[in-house]
Design a protein around this motif. Structure first.
Motif, mmCIF file in Angstrom:
data_model
loop_
_atom_site.group_PDB
_atom_site.id
_atom_site.type_symbol
_atom_site.label_atom_id
_atom_site.label_comp_id
_atom_site.label_asym_id
_atom_site.label_seq_id
_atom_site.Cartn_x
_atom_site.Cartn_y
_atom_site.Cartn_z
ATOM 1 N N LYS B 39 39.593 30.301 9.140
ATOM 2 C CA LYS B 39 40.365 29.322 9.934
ATOM 3 C C LYS B 39 39.431 28.445 10.770
ATOM 4 C CE LYS B 39 44.707 31.872 10.365
ATOM 5 N NZ LYS B 39 45.579 32.626 11.269
ATOM 6 N N GLU B 40 38.434 29.083 11.392
ATOM 7 C CA GLU B 40 37.483 28.325 12.220
ATOM 8 C C GLU B 40 36.698 27.320 11.388
ATOM 9 O OE1 GLU B 40 35.073 31.253 14.250
ATOM 10 O OE2 GLU B 40 36.889 32.173 15.093
ATOM 11 N N LYS B 41 36.184 27.787 10.250
ATOM 12 C CA LYS B 41 35.395 26.893 9.389
ATOM 13 C C LYS B 41 36.284 25.766 8.851
ATOM 14 C CE LYS B 41 31.839 30.097 7.705
ATOM 15 N NZ LYS B 41 31.275 30.755 6.521
ATOM 16 N N ALA B 42 37.509 26.120 8.475
ATOM 17 C CA ALA B 42 38.427 25.118 7.905
ATOM 18 C C ALA B 42 38.728 24.037 8.939
ATOM 19 C CB ALA B 42 39.711 25.791 7.435
ATOM 20 N N ALA B 43 38.882 24.457 10.203
ATOM 21 C CA ALA B 43 39.194 23.478 11.257
ATOM 22 C C ALA B 43 38.075 22.443 11.379
ATOM 23 C CB ALA B 43 39.406 24.206 12.593
ATOM 24 N N CYS B 44 36.828 22.879 11.162
ATOM 25 C CA CYS B 44 35.685 21.953 11.246
ATOM 26 C C CYS B 44 35.692 20.940 10.102
ATOM 27 C CB CYS B 44 34.361 22.702 11.167
ATOM 28 S SG CYS B 44 34.122 23.919 12.431
ATOM 29 N N LEU B 45 36.260 21.334 8.963
ATOM 30 C CA LEU B 45 36.147 20.499 7.759
ATOM 31 C C LEU B 45 37.398 19.657 7.491
ATOM 32 C CD1 LEU B 45 34.435 23.180 5.482
ATOM 33 C CD2 LEU B 45 33.348 21.183 6.514
ATOM 34 N N LYS B 46 38.477 19.972 8.185
ATOM 35 C CA LYS B 46 39.742 19.270 7.938
ATOM 36 C C LYS B 46 39.627 17.785 8.284
ATOM 37 C CE LYS B 46 44.658 19.623 8.663
ATOM 38 N NZ LYS B 46 45.738 20.182 9.471
ATOM 39 N N GLY B 47 40.014 16.965 7.320
ATOM 40 C CA GLY B 47 39.977 15.512 7.541
ATOM 41 C C GLY B 47 38.596 14.904 7.371
ATOM 42 N N MET B 294 26.413 20.260 1.616
ATOM 43 C CA MET B 294 26.334 21.721 1.684
ATOM 44 C C MET B 294 25.587 22.105 2.954
ATOM 45 S SD MET B 294 25.174 22.454 -2.249
ATOM 46 C CE MET B 294 24.324 20.869 -2.379
ATOM 47 N N ALA B 295 26.348 22.245 4.040
ATOM 48 C CA ALA B 295 25.718 22.670 5.294
ATOM 49 C C ALA B 295 25.892 24.182 5.353
ATOM 50 C CB ALA B 295 26.389 21.995 6.473
ATOM 51 N N ILE B 296 24.872 24.880 4.870
ATOM 52 C CA ILE B 296 25.000 26.330 4.680
ATOM 53 C C ILE B 296 25.225 27.029 6.020
ATOM 54 C CG2 ILE B 296 23.878 28.377 3.699
ATOM 55 C CD1 ILE B 296 22.158 26.076 2.127
ATOM 56 N N GLU B 297 26.375 27.666 6.155
ATOM 57 C CA GLU B 297 26.790 28.338 7.397
ATOM 58 C C GLU B 297 26.648 27.403 8.614
ATOM 59 O OE1 GLU B 297 28.330 31.456 7.682
ATOM 60 O OE2 GLU B 297 28.441 31.171 5.514
ATOM 61 N N ALA B 298 26.917 26.127 8.405
ATOM 62 C CA ALA B 298 26.865 25.175 9.524
ATOM 63 C C ALA B 298 27.977 24.146 9.339
ATOM 64 C CB ALA B 298 25.494 24.506 9.594
ATOM 65 N N GLU B 299 29.187 24.664 9.061
ATOM 66 C CA GLU B 299 30.330 23.789 8.798
ATOM 67 C C GLU B 299 30.610 22.852 9.973
ATOM 68 O OE1 GLU B 299 30.185 26.985 8.043
ATOM 69 O OE2 GLU B 299 30.809 27.242 5.967
ATOM 70 N N LYS B 300 30.224 23.296 11.175
ATOM 71 C CA LYS B 300 30.488 22.478 12.374
ATOM 72 C C LYS B 300 29.776 21.136 12.332
ATOM 73 C CE LYS B 300 31.399 26.110 15.703
ATOM 74 N NZ LYS B 300 30.695 27.115 16.492
ATOM 75 N N SER B 301 28.621 21.105 11.640
ATOM 76 C CA SER B 301 27.813 19.877 11.666
ATOM 77 C C SER B 301 28.307 18.818 10.683
ATOM 78 C CB SER B 301 26.350 20.217 11.358
ATOM 79 O OG SER B 301 26.241 20.663 10.020
ATOM 80 N N VAL B 302 29.210 19.196 9.767
ATOM 81 C CA VAL B 302 29.578 18.285 8.675
ATOM 82 C C VAL B 302 30.294 17.025 9.189
ATOM 83 C CG1 VAL B 302 30.925 18.055 6.546
ATOM 84 C CG2 VAL B 302 29.653 20.148 6.980
ATOM 85 N N ALA B 303 31.207 17.205 10.143
ATOM 86 C CA ALA B 303 31.971 16.056 10.646
ATOM 87 C C ALA B 303 31.037 15.001 11.235
ATOM 88 C CB ALA B 303 32.986 16.516 11.693
ATOM 89 N N GLY B 304 30.079 15.451 12.028
ATOM 90 C CA GLY B 304 29.131 14.528 12.661
ATOM 91 C C GLY B 304 28.305 13.781 11.631
ATOM 92 N N LEU B 305 27.872 14.524 10.612
ATOM 93 C CA LEU B 305 27.057 13.905 9.556
ATOM 94 C C LEU B 305 27.860 12.858 8.802
ATOM 95 C CD1 LEU B 305 25.378 17.117 8.081
ATOM 96 C CD2 LEU B 305 24.190 15.252 9.240
ATOM 97 N N ALA B 306 29.085 13.220 8.428
ATOM 98 C CA ALA B 306 29.930 12.296 7.659
ATOM 99 C C ALA B 306 30.226 11.043 8.489
ATOM 100 C CB ALA B 306 31.221 12.999 7.245
ATOM 101 N N GLU B 307 30.454 11.256 9.777
ATOM 102 C CA GLU B 307 30.740 10.135 10.687
ATOM 103 C C GLU B 307 29.549 9.168 10.733
ATOM 104 O OE1 GLU B 307 33.646 9.775 12.992
ATOM 105 O OE2 GLU B 307 32.740 7.767 12.886
ATOM 106 N N LYS B 308 28.365 9.756 10.987
ATOM 107 C CA LYS B 308 27.151 8.929 11.102
ATOM 108 C C LYS B 308 26.820 8.227 9.791
ATOM 109 C CE LYS B 308 25.068 11.662 14.753
ATOM 110 N NZ LYS B 308 24.378 12.941 14.885
ATOM 111 N N ALA B 309 27.156 8.859 8.675
ATOM 112 C CA ALA B 309 26.853 8.242 7.374
ATOM 113 C C ALA B 309 27.920 7.219 6.969
ATOM 114 C CB ALA B 309 26.743 9.331 6.307
ATOM 115 N N GLY B 310 28.909 7.028 7.840
ATOM 116 C CA GLY B 310 29.942 6.028 7.560
ATOM 117 C C GLY B 310 30.935 6.465 6.495
#
Lengths: 223, 318
Positions: B39-47, B294-310
């Motif tokens: 649930k925690e990891k999914a919340a980081c990746l939703k949207g 593939m942010a291995i065991e770092a799902e929290k960082s994905v949103a920031g990366l996607a945002e910065k990459a436009g």
């Protein structure tokens, strides 16, 4: 040939020590060539067992005897049968086939394996043997430049290497060649690389041991 | 392309078919029966991405099954891409799982050979490899398009019952850095012909080699027949960069990236900066249809990366 390796001495000695008189039975075929269970190795193991039993004060009498092949009834002659009957147990220096054949032949004796049977292989250099065939029952090496991916790829992949092939080495161990690099290189030499584009279908494993223990019958030579 | 030609109707398929640049990510199931972590990891990746890969006993370490974790992730609003390796199951078990996964609502499956069990926590186990990943792709394609099992039997309960086959968007992996190098493109072509709809690549650090691979892909016209999602894994530290370079078979990390990680005041921030630059660069390479983060065991960082990459917000495609 069948390639085997001798078991650790302590494991063999622990089994031998359950009896007073054991017959160490060598085999003169494959395991002689791979220096695991021939006459010479049988002699060495017999000496080790005698020495160890003396050191540890165990009452153990070891007889040694080697026959041409343990996987063929005709070589279990009267002398062999007499030696078996005179012993409390047999320690076979044959491969897994030999151990079982011996066991079938003398149902009133316990037969212990002295070797771990490893694979069907070839001599790479003096003292080094390597696996070449998995006995899958349907040979397809012609499609792969004479190199078998079933036996030699760690994942038995039939359609090319996995992502772990690097510099000709397999991901499981840098000492292991990537079978697919070898296949590719050989097919390139043969000018047949294009053939590797063909998708190999699902393999029929029913000819493999997966189909149960196998028997070959050649009717024209049966008696 | 009209909606009627969709193979699975998954969001990932719809985004790709509509020509939009896709984003996928990864969620590793827990090494326990713990649901909260998912649930925690999914919340980081939703949207943040169109679909999320749910790994299957990755690196041969036992984890919650990818189908179960995928269904749990789906309940949290994610679209899963279930990974299936050929290491642990034979053709009976895999086909049964594909039927079950589809019945539970799963629409994307990624076919993999699987890491050798020697690397995992059960090195004394027996592997299966009844089939390889390309054969698995073809089994799924036949199940979907021909509505038959690998044995040829139709996918129906009885002769009079309707055919109910799993309509799956079929994926595979591609490694542009493996050896022998020319065979990497051959493998992609075989996967495409076997029936793969999309591939996600191994993580890319060596951009020059990836560009060369893509040239070979375009020369064969493969990019027009299969969607290619380029893999990116942000570096977290110099140690990770060196580990990737030295210990991961078939992966090269160029010296200039090692140097950047070495001289960075904040290596984690530098790693993310590199990842963002890579994503922007990859997006401009002709034939790249999306990014797989593939942010291995770092799902929290994905949103920031996607945002910065436009890459945000993600489109909704009907």
């Amino acid at each position: 040939m069948i390639v085997a390796e001798r078991k650790p001495f302590d494991e063999i000695f622990a089994n031998a020590g359950k009896h007073h008189k054991v017959l160490l039975l060598g085999c003169g075929t494959c395991v002689t060539v791979c220096m695991a269970g021939g006459q010479k190795e049988t002699g060495v193991l017999a000496s080790q067992l005698r020495l160890a039993s003396r050191e540890k004060g165990v009452d153990l009498e070891v007889t040694e005897h080697t026959i041409t092949r343990q996987c063929d009834a005709e070589f279990f002659d009267d002398t062999t049968s007499r030696l078996v009957e005179e012993s409390d147990a047999v320690i076979s220096m044959g491969c897994g086939v030999g151990v079982q054949f011996c066991s079938d032949r003398y149902p009133n004796k316990t037969v212990y394996p002295a070797l771990n049977t490893e694979f069907f292989g070839a001599t790479l250099e003096q003292g080094v043997w390597t696996e070449r065939c998995a006995g899958c029952g349907q040979c397809i090496v012609d499609k792969f430049g004479g190199i078998c991916p079933v036996a030699r790829c760690s994942k038995s992949l039939l359609n090319g290497p996995c992502g772990g092939s690097a510099d000709g080495r397999c991901e499981i161990n840098p000492d292991v060649d990537c079978a697919w690099q070898k296949i590719y290189d050989h097919m390139e030499t043969l000018g047949r690389v294009d053939e590797l584009e063909e998708i190999q279908p699902l393999k029929d494993w029913s000819h493999n041991r997966d189909g149960g223990p196998r028997t070959v019958r050649k009717e024209d030579v049966r008696l | 392309m009209s909606v009627t030609t969709l193979k699975s109707g998954s969001m990932l398929e719809r985004v790709l078919v509509s020509g939009k640049f896709a984003v996928t990510s990864e969620l590793g199931p827990p090494k326990s029966a713990d649901v909260e972590t998912i649930k925690e990891k999914a919340a980081c990746l939703k949207g943040v991405c169109d679909a999320v890969n749910i790994t299957d006993n990755q690196t041969a370490i036992v984890r919650m099954s990818s189908i179960a974790a995928g269904v749990l992730a789906m309940r949290e609003g994610l679209e899963p891409v279930i990974q299936i390796t050929c290491r642990d199951r034979n053709r009976l078990a895999i086909q049964a799982d594909v039927l079950g996964a589809y019945a539970l609502g799963i629409r994307n499956i990624l076919c993999l050979s699987g890491d050798h069990q020697r690397f995992g926590n059960h090195p004394t186990s027996k592997n299966v490899f009844d089939m390889d990943s390309i054969q698995l792709v073809n089994v799924l394609k036949r199940m979907r398009d021909d509505k038959v099992f690998a044995c040829g039997d139709e996918i129906r309960n009885s002769k009079k019952a309707p055919l109910v086959a799993p309509e799956i968007f079929i994926g595979a992996a591609a490694n542009p850095f493996g050896d022998p190098f020319p065979f990497c493109v051959t493998r992609l072509g075989k996967k495409m012909r076997a029936g793969a709809d999309f591939v996600q690549t191994q993580c890319i650090y060596d951009m020059d080699r990836f560009r060369r691979w893509m040239e070979m892909v375009r020369d064969r016209g493969l990019h027009e027949q299969i969607y290619i999602l380029a893999g990116v894994t942000p570096l977290k530290s110099l140690r990770m960069a060196e580990h990737m370079r030295d210990n991961v078979a078939g992966l090269s990390v160029p010296d200039h990236l090692i140097e950047r990680m070495k001289s960075a005041a904040d290596p984690k921030e530098e790693g993310e900066k590199i990842a963002v630059e890579q994503m922007q660069e990859l997006r401009d390479i002709p034939g790249v249809a999306g990014i797989h983060i593939m942010a291995i065991e770092a799902e929290k960082s994905v949103a920031g990366l996607a945002e910065k990459a436009g890459l945000l917000p993600r489109p909704i495609v009907d």
